[in-house]
Design a protein around this motif. Structure first.
Motif, mmCIF file in Angstrom:
data_model
loop_
_atom_site.group_PDB
_atom_site.id
_atom_site.type_symbol
_atom_site.label_atom_id
_atom_site.label_comp_id
_atom_site.label_asym_id
_atom_site.label_seq_id
_atom_site.Cartn_x
_atom_site.Cartn_y
_atom_site.Cartn_z
ATOM 1 N N ILE A 15 48.954 81.244 66.290
ATOM 2 C CA ILE A 15 50.405 81.190 66.450
ATOM 3 C C ILE A 15 50.738 80.393 67.709
ATOM 4 O O ILE A 15 50.332 80.750 68.818
ATOM 5 N N ALA A 16 51.460 79.284 67.529
ATOM 6 C CA ALA A 16 51.777 78.404 68.656
ATOM 7 C C ALA A 16 52.906 78.999 69.493
ATOM 8 O O ALA A 16 53.941 79.401 68.954
ATOM 9 N N LEU A 17 52.707 79.032 70.799
ATOM 10 C CA LEU A 17 53.732 79.542 71.712
ATOM 11 C C LEU A 17 54.514 78.420 72.388
ATOM 12 O O LEU A 17 55.575 78.668 72.972
ATOM 13 N N ARG A 18 54.008 77.202 72.317
ATOM 14 C CA ARG A 18 54.690 76.015 72.829
ATOM 15 C C ARG A 18 54.463 74.871 71.844
ATOM 16 O O ARG A 18 53.444 74.828 71.164
ATOM 17 N N PRO A 19 55.397 73.927 71.775
ATOM 18 C CA PRO A 19 55.199 72.786 70.876
ATOM 19 C C PRO A 19 54.209 71.781 71.440
ATOM 20 O O PRO A 19 53.898 71.785 72.639
ATOM 21 N N ALA A 20 53.735 70.909 70.571
ATOM 22 C CA ALA A 20 52.880 69.810 71.008
ATOM 23 C C ALA A 20 53.688 68.840 71.862
ATOM 24 O O ALA A 20 54.898 68.700 71.706
ATOM 25 N N GLU A 21 53.017 68.176 72.794
ATOM 26 C CA GLU A 21 53.662 67.166 73.632
ATOM 27 C C GLU A 21 52.851 65.879 73.571
ATOM 28 O O GLU A 21 51.660 65.907 73.859
ATOM 29 N N PRO A 22 53.479 64.743 73.234
ATOM 30 C CA PRO A 22 54.839 64.620 72.708
ATOM 31 C C PRO A 22 54.964 65.245 71.330
ATOM 32 O O PRO A 22 53.965 65.559 70.685
ATOM 33 N N ARG A 23 56.194 65.388 70.866
ATOM 34 C CA ARG A 23 56.442 66.125 69.637
ATOM 35 C C ARG A 23 55.682 65.550 68.446
ATOM 36 O O ARG A 23 55.165 66.299 67.613
ATOM 37 N N ASP A 24 55.628 64.226 68.347
ATOM 38 C CA ASP A 24 55.010 63.624 67.170
ATOM 39 C C ASP A 24 53.491 63.535 67.261
ATOM 40 O O ASP A 24 52.845 62.930 66.404
ATOM 41 N N SER A 25 52.905 64.180 68.285
ATOM 42 C CA SER A 25 51.444 64.258 68.365
ATOM 43 C C SER A 25 50.904 65.484 67.645
ATOM 44 O O SER A 25 49.684 65.683 67.570
ATOM 45 N N ALA A 26 51.787 66.321 67.097
ATOM 46 C CA ALA A 26 51.349 67.487 66.332
ATOM 47 C C ALA A 26 50.533 67.041 65.126
ATOM 48 O O ALA A 26 50.701 65.926 64.608
ATOM 49 N N ARG A 27 49.660 67.903 64.668
ATOM 50 C CA ARG A 27 48.843 67.580 63.510
ATOM 51 C C ARG A 27 49.685 67.671 62.234
ATOM 52 O O ARG A 27 50.691 68.377 62.179
ATOM 53 N N LEU A 28 49.257 66.942 61.215
ATOM 54 C CA LEU A 28 49.959 66.903 59.944
ATOM 55 C C LEU A 28 48.930 66.995 58.820
ATOM 56 O O LEU A 28 48.080 66.120 58.675
ATOM 57 N N LEU A 29 49.003 68.056 58.035
ATOM 58 C CA LEU A 29 48.110 68.222 56.888
ATOM 59 C C LEU A 29 48.822 67.681 55.647
ATOM 60 O O LEU A 29 49.858 68.202 55.237
#
Length: 365
Positions: A15-29
């Motif tokens: 469970i993520a408690l903070r977003p990825a930085e920068p936002r668009d660096s989050a993983r995408l399945l």
């Protein structure tokens, strides 16, 4: 179907408690044709075609969690005061909100609630006041405030805190970062008490890259209610009642999306909120029509999708209505496999977590 059909094991540390930085660096399945591909959000343009349309929910989250105290005159004529907290859910009138109260068991019509105030026995300091008008069997309390319209909005902004989901707020307090983190970069219309979380991944740079690919972007507005956090409490899904949420699909958006579809473009919904609103606005004939009002659409496997071809969304809770929706969209067995892969591959879940890109099971192109 049964609620248990949508259960899965999720370790707490996913469970993520903070977003990825920068936002668009989050993983995408990416889930397509039964296959799974690990990418990152900034790769999204690779999966879009010129002529496609992205549909965003441009609602803005308000600080809807309101601390206060309940006041009632006792049998002895003394004022009885108890700390409470309201999470606003749905605006019913300029001076009326429905809300979930905590603790709510002893709340009853006629109670006076004072928000944003400190109290000390008989001494009550000025605050934002509301009267409990009614209390429903579903736990919703109707509050009529002493302020109305823009004045009430300003008081809520001053008193309230960002309504972080309970799976985050139970682990850490809301802070100043959340005022920005829990808001999309394109938020425009105040009214949500929960973020349309798939949109949290977007940056101005990613939006520019999407448009440069020849993909159009369009906005609808669905004010997400606090009911999005509520668990499904029945075993049989046929007995579950969704709480309504207010939304609008503007005339120009409906017209533009119909043109996209007629030209062979795909409608890519950013978030389940955009998808639910578009599905509410689309007739059996597949025509998207302007929509202004409440929707309580509940999508489970067997639903025939009318508008959405592709869905970008985050990873959802076990046994939640949102996991039911994505299972209807991409197939239950496909989503079970996708979520098992996400857990094993350390994807981050829920509002501040990673994303997925789902291609509709009966329209995988």
């Amino acid at each position: 179907m049964k609620t248990a059909d949508f259960d899965f094991d999720l370790p707490e540390d996913r469970i993520a408690l903070r977003p990825a930085e920068p936002r668009d660096s989050a993983r995408l399945l990416v889930v397509r044709d039964g296959g799974l591909e690990d990418r990152v959000v900034r790769d999204l343009p690779d999966f879009l075609r010129p002529g496609d349309a992205l549909v965003f929910n441009d609602t803005r989250v308000i600080p809807a969690r309101m601390p206060g105290s309940r006041h009632r005159i006792g049998d002895d004529g003394q004022t009885l005061s108890v700390p409470v907290e309201a999470t606003l859910h749905h605006r019913d009138a300029p001076d009326v909100w429905s809300a979930f109260m905590k603790p709510g068991k002893r709340i009853k019509p006629g109670d006076r609630i004072v928000f944003g105030t400190q109290w000390d026995f008989a001494l009550i300091f000025d605050g934002l006041e509301a009267e409990v008008v009614s209390k429903g069997d579903d736990g919703l309390v109707t509050l009529r405030f002493g302020l109305s319209g823009p004045d009430l909005d300003a008081a809520i902004r001053e008193i309230g805190v960002m309504p972080l989901p309970p799976y985050i707020s139970a682990k850490r307090a809301e802070d100043d970062r959340d005022r920005d983190d829990y808001q999309t970069v394109y938020a425009a219309h105040d009214g949500s008490v929960a973020a349309p979380t798939a949109g949290l991944h977007f940056t101005p740079e990613l939006l520019d890259a999407i448009r440069a690919r020849g993909v159009s972007t369009h906005a609808v507005t669905l004010h997400v209610g606090a009911g999005t956090f509520l668990p499904v409490k029945v075993d049989d899904l046929a007995e579950h009642r969704m709480h309504s949420e207010w939304g609008t699909v503007p005339d120009h958006t409906a017209d533009a999306l119909n043109v996209v579809r007629a030209a062979g473009g795909r409608i890519v919904c950013v978030g389940t909120t955009s998808l639910r609103l578009l599905e509410s606005a689309t007739g059996e004939d597949g025509v998207i029509r302007p929509f202004h009002g409440d929707t309580a659409i509940f999508i489970t496997p067997g639903y025939r999708f009318r508008a959405a071809d592709v869905l970008m969304t985050n990873f959802h809770l076990p046994k939640s209505t949102l996991f039911m929706l994505v299972s209807a969209f991409a197939g239950l067995e496909t989503m079970r496999a996708a979520y098992a892969h996400a857990v094993a591959s350390d994807y981050r879940f829920y509002s501040y977590g990673d994303g997925s890109l789902l291609f509709r099971k009966d329209n995988p192109a």
